[in-house]
Design an enzyme around this catalytic site. Structure first.
Site, PDB file in Angstrom:
ATOM      1  N   LYS A 162       0.815  -1.215   0.000  1.00  0.00           N
ATOM      2  CA  LYS A 162       0.000   0.000   0.000  1.00  0.00           C
ATOM      3  C   LYS A 162       0.854   1.273   0.000  1.00  0.00           C
ATOM      4  CE  LYS A 162      -3.940  -2.337   2.177  1.00  0.00           C
ATOM      5  NZ  LYS A 162      -4.971  -2.235   3.246  1.00  0.00           N
TER       6      LYS A 162
ATOM      7  N   TYR B 295     -12.534  -1.761  -4.052  1.00  0.00           N
ATOM      8  CA  TYR B 295     -13.045  -1.932  -2.692  1.00  0.00           C
ATOM      9  C   TYR B 295     -14.568  -1.833  -2.610  1.00  0.00           C
ATOM     10  CZ  TYR B 295      -8.450  -2.147  -0.477  1.00  0.00           C
ATOM     11  OH  TYR B 295      -7.198  -2.539  -0.063  1.00  0.00           O
TER      12      TYR B 295
ATOM     13  N   ASN C  80      -2.187  -0.012   6.762  1.00  0.00           N
ATOM     14  CA  ASN C  80      -1.653  -1.270   7.298  1.00  0.00           C
ATOM     15  C   ASN C  80      -0.759  -2.025   6.318  1.00  0.00           C
ATOM     16  OD1 ASN C  80      -3.654  -2.080   5.617  1.00  0.00           O
ATOM     17  ND2 ASN C  80      -4.854  -3.193   7.137  1.00  0.00           N
TER      18      ASN C  80
ATOM     19  N   HIS D  33      -2.228  -5.473   1.379  1.00  0.00           N
ATOM     20  CA  HIS D  33      -3.522  -6.118   1.159  1.00  0.00           C
ATOM     21  C   HIS D  33      -3.275  -7.600   0.929  1.00  0.00           C
ATOM     22  CE1 HIS D  33      -7.476  -6.976  -0.622  1.00  0.00           C
ATOM     23  NE2 HIS D  33      -6.814  -7.673  -1.525  1.00  0.00           N
TER      24      HIS D  33
ATOM     25  N   GLU E 107      -9.357 -10.214  -8.082  1.00  0.00           N
ATOM     26  CA  GLU E 107      -8.404  -9.120  -7.840  1.00  0.00           C
ATOM     27  C   GLU E 107      -7.191  -9.231  -8.765  1.00  0.00           C
ATOM     28  OE1 GLU E 107      -9.760  -8.770  -3.148  1.00  0.00           O
ATOM     29  OE2 GLU E 107      -7.743  -9.473  -3.617  1.00  0.00           O
TER      30      GLU E 107
HETATM   31  P1  ADP Z   1      -8.138  -6.747   5.580  1.00  0.00           P
HETATM   32  O1  ADP Z   1      -7.289  -5.839   4.711  1.00  0.00           O
HETATM   33  O2  ADP Z   1      -7.359  -7.262   6.766  1.00  0.00           O
HETATM   34  O3  ADP Z   1      -8.805  -7.859   4.803  1.00  0.00           O
HETATM   35  P2  ADP Z   1     -10.739  -5.432   5.638  1.00  0.00           P
HETATM   36  O4  ADP Z   1     -11.038  -6.188   4.388  1.00  0.00           O
HETATM   37  O5  ADP Z   1     -11.696  -5.517   6.774  1.00  0.00           O
HETATM   38  O6  ADP Z   1      -9.292  -5.829   6.205  1.00  0.00           O
HETATM   39  O7  ADP Z   1     -10.580  -3.887   5.298  1.00  0.00           O
HETATM   40  C1  ADP Z   1      -9.941  -3.462   4.107  1.00  0.00           C
HETATM   41  C2  ADP Z   1      -8.996  -2.329   4.435  1.00  0.00           C
HETATM   42  O8  ADP Z   1      -9.746  -1.207   4.885  1.00  0.00           O
HETATM   43  C3  ADP Z   1      -8.006  -2.599   5.567  1.00  0.00           C
HETATM   44  O9  ADP Z   1      -6.866  -3.314   5.154  1.00  0.00           O
HETATM   45  C4  ADP Z   1      -7.659  -1.198   6.017  1.00  0.00           C
HETATM   46  O10 ADP Z   1      -6.721  -0.561   5.132  1.00  0.00           O
HETATM   47  C5  ADP Z   1      -9.001  -0.488   5.871  1.00  0.00           C
HETATM   48  N1  ADP Z   1      -9.760  -0.514   7.127  1.00  0.00           N
HETATM   49  C6  ADP Z   1     -10.329  -1.588   7.730  1.00  0.00           C
HETATM   50  N2  ADP Z   1     -10.952  -1.244   8.865  1.00  0.00           N
HETATM   51  C7  ADP Z   1     -10.783   0.103   8.999  1.00  0.00           C
HETATM   52  C8  ADP Z   1     -11.191   1.066   9.959  1.00  0.00           C
HETATM   53  N3  ADP Z   1     -11.925   0.731  11.037  1.00  0.00           N
HETATM   54  N4  ADP Z   1     -10.828   2.360   9.761  1.00  0.00           N
HETATM   55  C9  ADP Z   1     -10.102   2.720   8.685  1.00  0.00           C
HETATM   56  N5  ADP Z   1      -9.677   1.860   7.726  1.00  0.00           N
HETATM   57  C10 ADP Z   1     -10.003   0.573   7.879  1.00  0.00           C
HETATM   58 MG    MG Z   2     -10.194  -7.765   3.261  1.00  0.00          MG
END
Ligand code: ADP
Ligand code: MG
Length: 139
Positions: free
Chosen positions: A11, A51, A114, A117, A128
């Site tokens: 990212k 997304y 974070n 992905h 994807e």
């Molecule tokens: P993951 O990437 O672990 O599969 P999710 O699919 O739940 O997580 O969410 C997609 C992305 O959205 C996350 O990797 C993160 O960048 C962002 N995200 C998730 N939860 C939050 C939140 N509460 N606030 C802000 N950004 C978030």
């Molecule tokens: Mg996810």
């Protein structure tokens, strides 16, 4: 075939911080083979489409802005049990909950920023991967 593949993005904030090389190294050192790889910046429109499943979540707008904010590395990876093993390697969404030795524990700034992905299912890994790579670009 599909069950052996997953899709990842390094990212924007991790790329900007100069972590891409170390993250790719960790991925390969953990037995993932690179099927496809490119350095690209997705548009706001593309980030919104990528997304789409999170459209109803409160952080959707923030997430789309963030993913379009700078260049990323996107890749298709291959390994036995790729989706599940890669989710283990990246760790929990929130780095505060990620285990030691995971990519997010080491490189993520926050739950939103974070670092990486990882696809959550074989079906989404395929969707994807095809979002970014033609079959001609998958080896
Ligand atoms: P993951 O990437 O672990 O599969 P999710 O699919 O739940 O997580 O969410 C997609 C992305 O959205 C996350 O990797 C993160 O960048 C962002 N995200 C998730 N939860 C939050 C939140 N509460 N606030 C802000 N950004 C978030
Ligand atoms: Mg996810």
């Amino acid at each position: 075939m599909a069950s052996n593949r997953t899709f990842t993005m390094i990212k924007p904030e991790a790329v900007a911080a100069g972590h891409a090389g170390k993250i790719l190294d960790m991925i390969m050192a953990n037995g993932f083979r690179v099927v496809s790889l490119k350095y690209t910046r997705i548009s706001h429109h593309e980030a919104g489409a990528f997304y789409e499943v999170h459209k109803e979540r409160p952080f959707y707008g923030e997430l789309v802005d963030y993913m379009a904010s700078g260049p990323t590395y996107v890749a298709i990876l291959e390994k036995e049990n790729a989706v599940e093993d890669f989710r283990k390697l990246i760790g929990a969404t929130d780095p505060a909950n990620a285990e030691e030795g995971t990519i997010r524990k080491r490189f993520a700034e926050s739950k939103a920023k974070n670092a990486v992905h990882g696809s959550d299912s074989n079906e989404n890994a395929l969707i994807e991967g095809h979002f970014f790579f033609s079959t001609r670009e998958q080896h």
